[in-house]
Design a protein around this motif. Structure first.
Motif, PDB file in Angstrom:
ATOM      1  N   ALA A   1       0.828  -1.208   0.000  1.00  0.00           N
ATOM      2  CA  ALA A   1       0.000   0.000   0.000  1.00  0.00           C
ATOM      3  C   ALA A   1       0.860   1.256   0.000  1.00  0.00           C
TER       4      ALA A   1
ATOM      5  N   LEU B   1      -3.221   4.030  -5.075  1.00  0.00           N
ATOM      6  CA  LEU B   1      -3.690   4.375  -3.736  1.00  0.00           C
ATOM      7  C   LEU B   1      -3.276   5.791  -3.364  1.00  0.00           C
TER       8      LEU B   1
ATOM      9  N   MET C   1     -10.636   6.663  -1.678  1.00  0.00           N
ATOM     10  CA  MET C   1     -10.064   5.506  -0.993  1.00  0.00           C
ATOM     11  C   MET C   1     -11.078   4.369  -0.870  1.00  0.00           C
TER      12      MET C   1
ATOM     13  N   ILE D   1     -10.931   0.652  -2.404  1.00  0.00           N
ATOM     14  CA  ILE D   1     -11.115  -0.562  -1.602  1.00  0.00           C
ATOM     15  C   ILE D   1     -12.148  -1.465  -2.259  1.00  0.00           C
TER      16      ILE D   1
ATOM     17  N   ILE E   1      -5.890  -1.608   3.259  1.00  0.00           N
ATOM     18  CA  ILE E   1      -6.184  -0.219   2.905  1.00  0.00           C
ATOM     19  C   ILE E   1      -7.281   0.328   3.821  1.00  0.00           C
TER      20      ILE E   1
END
Length: 291
Positions: free
Chosen positions: A58, A64, A245, A249, A265
Motif C-alpha cells: 500500500a 492508492l 479511498m 477498496i 487499505i
C-alpha cells in the motif's frame, strides 16, 4: 455482599447489553479485519500469512496515493464550506414562525434521499449533453462544460453534489445548539447595544463551540469515507481523477478479489480518520484550556 458491590453489579447489568452489542458489531469486526489484512486472502476463503506485506504494498501503490490525494481534496472542499453554510442557515432559521419551519424541512429533505437519487439528480444537472447547466449555456450561446469528464472539474462537481446532499444534518445540529443558548444573554447584549458581529463572536460562537466541533468531526469522518457519489457519478474517472479511498477498496476487493490487500487499505483509512478526528479534538480542547 455490600451495598457498593450491589450498585456496581446493577450498573454492569445495565451497561452489559450495550457493551455486548458494541463489541460484536464494531470491536470484533475491527480485530478480524486486522487479522485478514495480515494475510493474502480472497473472497473464497483462501488465507496465506504474509505479515505486513499488504501494508508495504500500500505504501508503494501509486493508485492508492492518487486515491488518498483525491479523498483529502474532497474533504477540504466539502467540510469547511459545509460547516460555514450550515451555520449561517441555522442562524437564519433559528426563529419561530411557519416560514422558518417550512425552510427547515426543505433544507433537511435532501438528507433523506438515497445516494442513488442524489447522483441521478445531479447527473441531470451536470452532464454536458442535455444537462440543465448545459442547456442554459447553450441558450446563452456558450459551449457546455464537461463537469464529469474533465479531470480538473470532476472533484469540485462531486464536492458540490455532496454539499447539497449533506447540508440538512449539520443545520439540525447547529439549530439544536443555538436553541440551548440562554436568551437572557442576548437581551443583555441588546441592552449594551452590541453589534451583530460582536454578539456572534462573543456570545453565539463560544456557546456552540462543542456543536461546531461535533459537526466538523462528523463531517470529516464522513467525507473521508465518500464512496457512492464517486462511484455513481464518474466511476472514479476520468483516469482515476475522482477515485476515492473507499472506491479503491471496493475495486480491489470485488474487482480484483484481493480481500487481504483491500482490508489493509481499510485499516489505513481507519487510522487516518482516527488521527484526523483526534487532532481536531485536541486542537479545540487545547484552545479551551488556554482560554
Amino acid at each position: 455482599m455490600t451495598a457498593a458491590w450491589r450498585e456496581r453489579l446493577a450498573g454492569y447489568a445495565f451497561v452489559g447489553p450495550f457493551l455486548l452489542v458494541y463489541a460484536s458489531v464494531l470491536v470484533v469486526p475491527l480485530l478480524m479485519g486486522i487479522g485478514i489484512s495480515l494475510h493474502r486472502a480472497d473472497l473464497f476463503g483462501r488465507r496465506e500469512w504474509i505479515g505486513l506485506a499488504n501494508y508495504a504494498e500500500a505504501l508503494g501503490d501509486p493508485v492508492l496515493h492518487q486515491a488518498v490525494a483525491n479523498t483529502l481534496v474532497l474533504t477540504l472542499l466539502i467540510v469547511p464550506p459545509l460547516t460555514v453554510i450550515a451555520l449561517l442557515l441555522a442562524l437564519a432559521l433559528n426563529r419561530a414562525g411557519a416560514l422558518a419551519a417550512v425552510l427547515r424541512g426543505v433544507f433537511f429533505s435532501s438528507l433523506v434521499l438515497s445516494v442513488t437519487i442524489v447522483t441521478l439528480i445531479w447527473r441531470f444537472i451536470l452532464t454536458p449533453d442535455a444537462g440543465l447547466i448545459a442547456e442554459g449555456l447553450e441558450a446563452a450561446g456558450r459551449a457546455p462544460i464537461p463537469f464529469l469528464s474533465d479531470p480538473d472539474l470532476v472533484i469540485p462537481a462531486i464536492a458540490v453534489t455532496t454539499l447539497w446532499w449533506s447540508l440538512g444534518f449539520p443545520i439540525m445540529l447547529f439549530l439544536a445548539g443555538l436553541q440551548q443558548v440562554p436568551g437572557d444573554i442576548y437581551e443583555a447584549a441588546a441592552l449594551d447595544r452590541a453589534s451583530r458581529w460582536t454578539v456572534f463572536r462573543r456570545i453565539t460562537l463560544p456557546s456552540i463551540r462543542r456543536t461546531l466541533l461535533l459537526v466538523v468531526m462528523l463531517q470529516t469522518a464522513a467525507q473521508l469515507q465518500i464512496f457512492g457519489q464517486a462511484q455513481l457519478l464518474t466511476g472514479g474517472g476520468p483516469g482515476g481523477a475522482s477515485r476515492t479511498m473507499v472506491l479503491y477498496i471496493f475495486e480491489v476487493s470485488f474487482g480484483r478479489w484481493e480481500l487481504g490487500y483491500a482490508t489493509a487499505i481499510a485499516e489505513l483509512l481507519f487510522g487516518m480518520i482516527l488521527c484526523v478526528t483526534l487532532l481536531q479534538y485536541w486542537l479545540v480542547t487545547r484552545r479551551e484550556g488556554e482560554a
